[in-house]
Design an enzyme around this catalytic site. Structure first.
Site, PDB file in Angstrom:
ATOM      1  CB  SER A  88      -0.540   9.021  11.659  1.00 22.04           C
ATOM      2  OG  SER A  88       0.530   9.341  10.807  1.00 22.04           O
ATOM      3  N   GLY A  89       1.077   6.030  11.154  1.00 19.75           N
ATOM      4  CA  GLY A  89       2.290   5.276  11.429  1.00 19.75           C
ATOM      5  C   GLY A  89       2.028   3.855  11.846  1.00 19.75           C
ATOM      6  CB  THR A  98       0.103   3.414   3.490  1.00 19.84           C
ATOM      7  OG1 THR A  98      -0.627   4.562   3.935  1.00 19.84           O
ATOM      8  CG2 THR A  98       0.449   3.583   2.026  1.00 19.84           C
ATOM      9  CG  ASN A 141       3.880   7.010   9.037  1.00 20.47           C
ATOM     10  OD1 ASN A 141       4.954   6.480   8.759  1.00 20.47           O
ATOM     11  ND2 ASN A 141       2.749   6.686   8.434  1.00 20.47           N
ATOM     12  CB  SER A 157       1.807  10.214   7.774  1.00 15.80           C
ATOM     13  OG  SER A 157       0.468  10.360   8.172  1.00 15.80           O
ATOM     14  CB  SER A 158      -2.006   8.096   3.951  1.00 20.11           C
ATOM     15  OG  SER A 158      -1.252   7.050   3.393  1.00 20.11           O
ATOM     16  N   GLY A 191      -6.887   7.018  11.511  1.00 20.00           N
ATOM     17  CA  GLY A 191      -7.181   6.417  12.799  1.00 20.00           C
ATOM     18  C   GLY A 191      -7.659   7.475  13.775  1.00 20.00           C
ATOM     19  CD  GLU A 225      -3.416   9.974  14.312  1.00 24.61           C
ATOM     20  OE1 GLU A 225      -2.562   9.151  13.981  1.00 24.61           O
ATOM     21  OE2 GLU A 225      -3.527  11.098  13.803  1.00 24.61           O
TER      22      GLU A 225
END
Length: 1716
Positions: free
Chosen positions: A156-157, A161, A203, A206-207, A435, A437
């Protein structure tokens, strides 16, 4: 041994397991040292030489493709990314894999030039770029006719996207045809980001869902459509967020960007008001403009074919989610079952309105749940925690399904299914996934989704490697590589995998998280992948991945996996009228019928069809894991058939700052993403790949010959040349044939098109001519048919007329025959009755004696005589009425004929002590009534609707018994309206009797009773009005008015009056004559014949004090002694309470009213005073007095007057009633229930009274009820129906005439005066009789702010010096300087002495002595030498008076102490001024003094109907509870002073200890220390911080506002106050109790009744339906009153939920009934 030189690059140990690059440099001393990439120095010695390794040249500057790195290890890979990132290069290849490092800044590498540069280029020709991957996807699809896909992964980040959006832009640009569908695909991103993206710790955008975009292309390469697939939206974020995170963007964008009108409709505010948006304590995102994003979002909706109605419905559901989040629950206990209730708020109603469901049903479904058994449905109440979970589940379901609906709506706009199902279009898929994490709480579904993509990545990369080796015929050994197949088997592939176990346990009704964990331990506990918990009490288990061990918390697994919503809520959605809500729940609603019970309590109901219920119970709702597995399998099948590309996004740091790289974070991402696995595969094979030229150039030194020409070193060059020639010839032949075929086909098409055009044109001409001819024939036919129809109509009409005539004649004859038969029948019956009556009389006469016949004849004669007398009297009354018949205007002129033509407000003498101002009136200013800035008028009534509110309708609905709306002349047996109070019932009958006498409908009693020792006026008024005589009242209304009245001991002369029925009636003659008799001055001593007064003994009402302004006019004369007016010092500060009685019960004894019994003429209480002839004024005072004292009697009085005016044929009575009604309308308003009926009734008033009464009613309703009967000047104004004019005298000698009416308030008058004189500092100015003066100062008063205010106060101080209120020769000297300057002559000094010294003081000392003293003070004054301005000297005089005599500038309130610390008196006066609060007794002795810092709070309450307002003063010396009529005004004044002082204060005391020694920005202090506030705007107090300095140590720093108490004072607090503040509340309470014991003082509590206790503590009365049906106006159950009926439930409210104790209480009450 390694030899190092300056400028060499080597690898050194970094301490984290991954070597870091370093450069060799020489120090100033000539020694070698290493400087690593992070700038850290490393010394070279024997210990470190072993860890230093040389760096390959390819790792020094970095390479585009990391396969070419000589150092194929983690260190080389990481340093290559680090070096390129520092140079601004964010893209790097690893073979065909693109690694993208997030730059956290905008880079100019996505322009149109870059798009053109990377178009149609092979991978590797240009530097790495995301455009190169997109270009290869596009052209490989176009050339090879095979679908392509690109898997974009990362944390994330990391920029997944943004990479997806950039690829979409490139594909839209290179497709060659810019169509609307391309713009729609690009505009879908803002919508999906608004609904699916949120700010997280890592992020800002973040999606929170997986996204797969499938872009379809035509055979020519143009985009023809796309389709979005979403996976696993994080629905839990809607209900809760981690600290520092936000909810989804759409909520904040909507609240910031939606227009105010739409927000008002949805009842929306800002983000800080909603629980769902503030859980992360972060409502804003730096770098995001929510307003702009919302505008972009709205435009994207329009582009994607969302209608305005769709946008509106979406906003309604989002607003409903926010309102549901603010619904709070409170736990309850009912029938030994734990339940909950919804706390009262507007959010539930607003949510139900937006969802378009019933609010009660929504409340029931949120607090209860229906459970289905085999044959029954059980409704169970939910606890507050369960209700919160149910509400959150409902909200998550709404948002999740709304998100799916939005995605489907987007797909419907941009995706077009192929016309031929067998022809599948080419496509490029973009996959944006989570991702890897590792959080404190991980999601198993995300892990399950990541693992197949990792396996897909490794397998695909390795497969390509093998194919390339086989294509080049390289003999090599197969390589075994590490993958995560075992992990996938445990998660999803084995028969009893973990997801299967979760699904299986979810289907068991008694399955729990603990049983799930036991099964996992049973099936996977012995394997290497699954790591069980350490003990039975832990809920965490671990999964071993290729990148490490990840732990998961099993708590809530089953509930989240079921993803089930309550059937009650599904049923509620089914009842909704919101179309969008039903659409998003279409799948659930169509799956089956939902049934639930409507009973809020636990009930059991049997379904109609138990078999159907059994079948429905077998249906299983698919679990979350099952749905996800199905969608994931579908996605993997799609990816398998595509040629994949991979983009690995790397996040360089957690702080989201540009040009900053965190080595540990980057290496962890490289490991998690499988990049190192790829490196190991490349390293195990043949990672070094050179072209022939590159190989020859690099290794030519190894050849033994110097001849090395690459152009001559070839194997099959000739074959290749011949092959190319043959291919060129065949290509030319193919081109020739195809071009001929192309041009021939084009010619044939054009010729065929020309023939078609000719055919259609000729056909068009023929049809056009045919239509012209056809139109002509149609017109001809229309004319002929119209003529035929006209003739047919004329014949039918003539026939109908003949038929009607015959029918009407027949019906008339038939009706005549029926009536004739009825008349004959009636005659027959009548003649029969008369005949039988005559026969009966003949039979009776036969048996009667002569004496009886004579007696009967006598009775007949008497009856006939009586009838003749009645007829004669009636004729006389008609003749008299005829003689008195005059016009309405003549009757009014006759009634008001005695009034002189005077101007109100300018007659009479000035009040005592202000005669000098009366003589100095040099300016008289008038204010037009149209210019008055009065209070805002009430909203204009819609008089067109008043027709529905007739008085007869009100009477039929609310009148008791048989009473109606018509006029009557007899006494009532019961009131017209229902009254709960028995005193109100008796008072209603008394008022009815007086109204009948006032209007002349009943004669006056002949008996006259003389009452000794009581004045006429005191007999007329109710007792609570009489007790208000001679008191000082202070109502802080408007500009803090003060109304003072002078005590008048003069008794009115006792003048006998004639009975009302023996003289010609004139109501206003009676009223005004009685008022004149009550004059304070005997008639022989009044030189002015126009002197008039108002009745005394009235208290000022709150909001209506115009009679107090006129009170100066009734002070007709001033009693003087030796020619000198009396000192007004005592007059201005009188004791406003009487000497306190020793009997406590006398303090709160309620007033009694004169009432009449229902069945007799006897009078209750002081009844004999009513059984006598009374004047109209006395009757008016009695009627108004009852209305003022008894609020519930006001509608009764209006109804009685309106009843006597309805259908009243007596002209005199009729006009008297309208005069009485107009007077009452100016004194007290009706209730909300009756006001519209009264407005409708007023419209029927005789000439001139309709508009006059309507205006009086409007003003009275706006300003409230008065506290006194009408004044004589009001009666004078009633004649002319115009406003009254009063004169107000300013302290500077100006007189201002003001028009007023009966409802004028002091607020309005003071506002007009302040505007007229341009007064800025208006606070504290009030009305004293008819004078406008300063009453109270604020603690922060500044004379420099308003010169006009200072001038008026200066004049007031001089006046007070003159009449003995103050005494100071210094002020006289200052007055001399102000009036005459520095050069004061003896005459000027003498004049100043006469202006400022009281005559009594002049007598005590000679005038010469005073002249000498003033002259001396004037000569020694400092302002004389400094030549000060007169304005500054005036300000000094005002400041001196304010500080010297604070009690003279105070506001006084009469109170009774209800509770608190002991005082000598329980009834006393509270004086409030700028110094603080003082308690005074009736002799003005100070009982207690409190400064403002000693006050900690002020509260006001209203206790019951009779107790009035109560104010509670919370002080450091105890809490005082005080009761009084003006308690609310006192609390308002104290609150205003405390707030103003706290705002301006510079002192605070510490409430707790704060120790921040580590940070010098913050101030450390101990509890109880004094802190000086520094106001330099460095810190914002609104944000919770102030700048302070410790008094003792002079240390300065930031202080949190919640840790200190700001003292309301402008001066430094005393040590005594600081010692009190340092004590705890319990310690102060102990000191107060100790003082109580020492003094032995007992508190006296105000008496209370059971009725007052019941209002707060008793339950609500039960509603008996049978009783209401039997009696229309029956009184409700009175729980506090005597009753002979047993009770069914306990009286106390707190026993309602306890059925056992309630039953025992009912039995106990029954036993009490038996015993009594």
């Amino acid at each position: 041994m390694l030899h190092l030189r300056k400028g060499d690059f080597v690898w050194v140990d970094s301490g984290d397991g991954v070597p870091i690059g370093a450069e060799v440099k020489v120090t100033d001393t000539g020694q070698l040292q290493l400087i690593d990439d992070g700038g850290k120095e490393h010394k070279i010695n024997k210990n470190t030489e072993g860890s230093i390794r040389p760096m390959h040249p390819s790792s020094v500057k970095g390479v585009d493709d990391m396969i070419r790195l000589g150092d194929l290890n983690e260190a080389g890979l990481l340093r290559n990314l680090l070096v390129r990132h520092k140079e601004g290069i964010i893209y790097t290849y690893t073979g065909s894999i693109l690694v993208a490092v997030n730059p956290y800044q905008l880079l100019p590498i996505y322009t149109a030039e870059h798009v053109h540069m990377y178009t149609d280029r092979r991978l590797g020709e240009l530097p790495p770029h995301v455009f190169a991957i997109a270009d290869n996807c596009f052209f490989n699809m176009h050339r090879n006719k095979k679908n392509q896909c690109c898997v974009i992964s990362g944390e994330s980040g990391a920029g997944k996207t943004e990479s997806t959006k950039v690829m979409l832009q490139f594909l839209a640009a290179v497709s060659g045809q810019h169509t609307w569908i391309e713009q729609q695909i690009l505009e879908a991103n803002p919508i999906l980001e608004a609904f699916g993206n949120a700010k997280t710790i890592r992020n800002d955008n973040s999606s929170r869902f997986g996204k797969y975009i499938d872009i379809n292309f035509t055979e020519g390469g143009a985009i023809e459509g796309a389709r979005f697939e979403q996976y696993l939206l994080e629905k839990s974020r809607v209900c809760r967020q981690a600290p520092g995170e936000r909810n989804y963007h759409i909520f904040y964008c909507m609240l910031m960007g939606m227009p105010a009108e739409q927000k008002k409709i949805h009842s929306l505010g800002n983000a800080a008001e909603y629980n769902y948006l503030t859980m992360g304590k972060c409502t804003s995102c730096e770098g995001r403009d929510d307003v702009t994003e919302y505008a972009h979002f709205r435009s994207a909706l329009k582009i994607l074919m969302f209608t305005e109605n769709d946008s509106w419905e979406i906003s309604k559901l989002l607003a409903a989610i926010l309102h549901l989040g603010n619904v709070n629950f409170r736990g309850t206990m009912e029938n030994n079952l734990e339940g909950c209730d919804i706390l009262t708020s507007s959010n539930l109603a607003m949510a139900s309105q937006l969802l378009e469901v019933d609010a009660k049903e929504l409340e029931r479904n949120l607090t209860q749940r229906s459970l289905m058994t085999t044959r029954e449905s059980v409704t169970k109440p939910l606890t507050s925690a369960q209700a919160v979970d149910g509400r959150d589940a409902f909200v998550k379901a709404i948002y999740g399904k709304l998100f799916i609906w939005v995605v489907d709506k987007i797909n419907a706009a941009i995706y077009k299914p192929p016309e031929d199902p067998n022809k599948v279009p080419l496509s490029i898929g973009l996959l944006d996934i989570f991702g890897f994490e590792n959080f404190s709480k991980n999601r198993l579904a995300i892990t399950k989704r990541i693992r197949p993509f990792v396996a897909f990545f490794v397998q695909h990369v390795f497969k390509l490697e093998q194919e390339e080796y086989a294509r080049e015929n390289i003999v090599w050994k197969h390589i075994d590589y590490e993958d995560n197949q075992q992990t996938l088997d445990v998660l999803a592939n084995k028969p009893m995998n973990m997801l299967a176990l979760v699904d299986e346990e979810s289907n068991f009704p008694k399955g729990t998280d603990a049983t799930l964990l036991q099964k996992m331990n049973q099936f996977h506990g012995k394997g290497e992948i699954y790591i069980p918990p350490k003990n039975d009490h832990e809920a965490q288990f671990g999964i071993k991945h290729f990148a490490g061990v990840v732990y998961y918390d099993s708590k809530g697994f089953l509930e989240k996996n079921r993803d089930a919503l309550s059937s009650d809520l599904i049923h509620l959605v089914e009842t909704s009228t919101n179309n969008l809500l039903k659409q998003v729940f279409q799948k659930e609603l169509s799956s089956g019928t939902i049934r639930s019970s409507a009973n809020p309590k636990m009930t059991i109901t049997t379904p109609k069809n138990s078999l159907r219920q059994t079948v429905e119970s077998k249906k299983r709702v698919p679990t979350l894991a099952g749905q996800f597995r199905q969608s994931l399998d579908s996605l993997m099948k799609t990816l398998t058939v595509c040629q994949p590309y991979f983009i690995r996004c790397i996040k360089p740091n957690e702080s989201k700052k540009p040009m900053l790289v965190d080595r540990e974070l980057c290496i962890r991402q490289l490991r998690y993403s499988g990049m190192m696995e790829t490196i190991r595969i490349r390293k195990a094979g043949y990672p070094v790949r050179y072209t022939f030229d590159e190989f020859l150039e690099r290794y030519r030194v190894l050849l033994k010959t110097s001849v090395c020409d690459p152009k001559t070193d070839f194997h099959d060059t000739m074959l290749e040349v011949e092959r190319m020639k043959e291919l060129n010839e065949k290509a030319l032949l193919i081109q020739k044939v195809l071009r001929g075929y192309k041009y021939r086909s084009a010619f044939l098409k054009k010729r065929a098109g020309a023939l078609v055009i000719q055919k259609h044109w000729r056909g068009h001409k023929g049809r056009k001519l045919y239509k012209v001819v056809q139109l002509g024939f149609a017109r001809l036919q229309a004319r002929v048919r119209a003529r035929q129809l006209h003739l047919q109509y004329k014949r039918k009409r003539e026939a109908a007329v003949v038929l009607q005539a015959q029918a009407r004649v027949y019906l008339a004859r038939k009706e005549m025959r029926r009536k004739r038969k009825a008349v004959i029948l009636l005659q027959a019956h009548t003649r029969g009755v008369l005949a039988r009556k005559a026969l009966k009389k003949l039979k009776r006469d036969m048996y009667l004696s002569a004496k009886e016949k004579e007696e009967e004849q006598r009775i007949i004669l008497e009856r006939q005589k009586h009838l003749e007398d009645v007829l004669r009297r009636k004729k006389e009354m008609e003749d008299k009425a005829l003689s008195d018949a005059i016009t309405d205007q003549e009757m009014v002129d006759s009634i008001f004929g005695f009034l002189p033509p005077i101007i109100g407000g300018q007659e009479g003498q000035a009040p005592v002590g202000f005669e000098n101002l009366e003589g100095k009136r040099i300016v008289t200013e008038e204010i037009d009534i149209d210019d008055l800035p009065m209070e805002e008028d009430l909203p204009t009534e819609d008089y067109d609707d008043l027709n529905e509110y007739s008085f007869s309708k009100f009477a039929s609905m609310y009148f008791q018994g048989a009473a109606n709306h018509a006029h009557i002349r007899q006494r009532l047996r019961q009131p017209l309206l229902y009254h709960e109070d028995e005193g109100d019932v008796l008072a209603s009958l008394t008022v009815w009797w007086i109204i009948l006498r006032f209007m002349g409908d009943l004669p006056e009693p002949k008996k006259q009773v003389q009452v000794q020792g009581t004045s006429t006026q005191e007999r007329l008024l109710p007792k609570d009005l009489i007790t208000r005589k001679n008191r000082r009242f202070s109502h802080m209304v408007g500009l803090d008015q003060r109304v003072l009245r002078k005590k008048n001991e003069t008794k009115p002369p006792n003048v006998p009056e004639e009975p009302a029925q023996n003289r010609k009636t004139s109501i206003f003659t009676d009223l005004l004559t009685r008022n004149r008799k009550a004059s304070a001055v005997p008639s022989e001593a009044a030189p002015n014949p126009k002197v008039y007064t108002v009745p005394e003994g009235r208290a000022a009402r709150k909001g209506s004090t115009f009679t107090d302004l006129l009170s100066r006019n009734r002070k007709a004369s001033t009693v003087q002694q030796n020619g000198i007016p009396k000192s007004t010092a005592k007059f201005r500060k009188p004791s406003i309470i009487m000497e306190e009685s020793d009997d406590v019960t006398e303090v709160s004894k309620p007033p009694t009213l004169q009432t009449v019994e229902e069945d007799s003429d006897a009078v209750v209480g002081e009844g004999p005073t009513l059984e006598r002839p009374m004047t109209s004024l006395e009757k008016l005072h009695i009627i108004v007095g009852y209305a003022l004292v008894r609020r519930d009697l006001r509608d009764e009085i209006y109804c009685q007057i309106c009843k006597q005016l309805q259908d009243n044929n007596n002209r005199n009575s009729y006009f008297r009633g309208w005069i009485l009604l107009s007077l009452c309308l100016g004194i007290f308003p009706p209730s909300e229930r009756f006001i519209r009926y009264l407005q409708s009734f007023i419209r029927s008033a005789p000439g001139g009274y309709a508009s006059y009464c309507a205006e009086r009613l409007r003003r009275t309703v706006m300003n409230g009820a008065r506290g006194e009967p009408p004044a004589w000047l009001e009666l004078q104004a009633t004649k002319t129906k115009k406003p009254m004019v009063v004169s107000v005298l300013l302290m500077d000698g100006r007189s201002i005439n003001l028009p007023v009416d009966s409802a004028t308030t002091s607020r309005e008058i003071c506002q007009v005066l302040s505007n007229k004189v341009r007064l800025k500092d208006t606070f504290g100015f009030s009305l004293y009789v008819a004078l406008y003066e300063k009453e109270v100062f604020t603690p922060w008063h500044d004379c420099r702010e308003d010169k006009t205010s200072t001038e008026l106060i200066y004049k007031q101080v001089v006046h007070g010096l003159k009449f003995g209120e103050y005494q100071s020769e210094k002020l006289a000297a200052k007055h001399l300087y102000i009036q005459h300057g520095s050069e004061g002559s003896p005459e000027d000094v003498r004049q100043a002495v006469q202006d400022c010294i009281n005559p009594s003081l002049l007598e005590a000392k000679s005038e010469a002595k005073w002249v000498q003293m003033v002259s001396t003070a004037h000569a020694q004054a400092p302002y004389l030498s400094s030549r000060a301005k007169t304005d500054s000297v005036k300000a000094e005089m005002v400041d001196y008076a304010q500080k010297k005599w604070p009690m003279f500038f105070s506001r006084f309130f009469e109170v009774v102490k209800v509770s608190g610390p002991p005082l000598p008196k329980s009834k006393f006066i509270v004086a409030i001024n700028w110094t603080g609060i003082t308690f005074l007794d009736e002799r003005e002795k100070r009982l207690l003094e409190l400064s403002f810092p000693e006050l900690t709070g002020v509260n006001t309450t209203r206790e019951g109907k009779a107790s009035g307002q109560v104010v509670c003063l919370l002080t450091l010396k105890g809490d005082f509870t005080l009761s009084g009529s003006a308690a609310g005004d006192m609390a308002e004044l104290v609150t205003m002073f405390l707030g103003g002082l706290a705002e301006r204060s510079r002192y605070a005391v510490a409430l707790r200890e704060v120790d921040r020694q580590d940070d010098p920005t913050f101030l450390s202090f101990k509890k109880g220390e004094l802190i000086v506030i520094i106001k330099d705007d460095e810190f914002s107090q609104q944000r919770g911080w102030i700048k302070g300095q410790i008094e003792s140590t002079k240390q300065t720093g930031a202080v949190p506002t919640d840790a200190v108490l700001i003292l309301p004072t402008l001066n430094k607090p005393t040590n005594e106050l600081m010692s009190l503040l340092s004590l705890s509340p319990n310690q102060r309470k102990n000191i107060i109790q100790a003082n109580k014991k020492e003094t032995g003082t007992l508190e006296r509590l105000a008496p209370a009744t059971l009725k007052e206790f019941s209002l707060e503590h008793f339950r609500q009365p039960t509603k008996d339906v049978n009783r209401q049906v039997m009696s229309r106006n029956a009184a409700p159950e009175r729980l506090w009153a005597n009753s002979r009926e047993p009770i069914r439930q306990a009286l106390l409210k707190k026993l309602e939920g306890n059925s056992e104790l309630s039953h025992k209480a009912s039995l106990a009450f029954t036993d009490i009934l038996h015993s009594t």
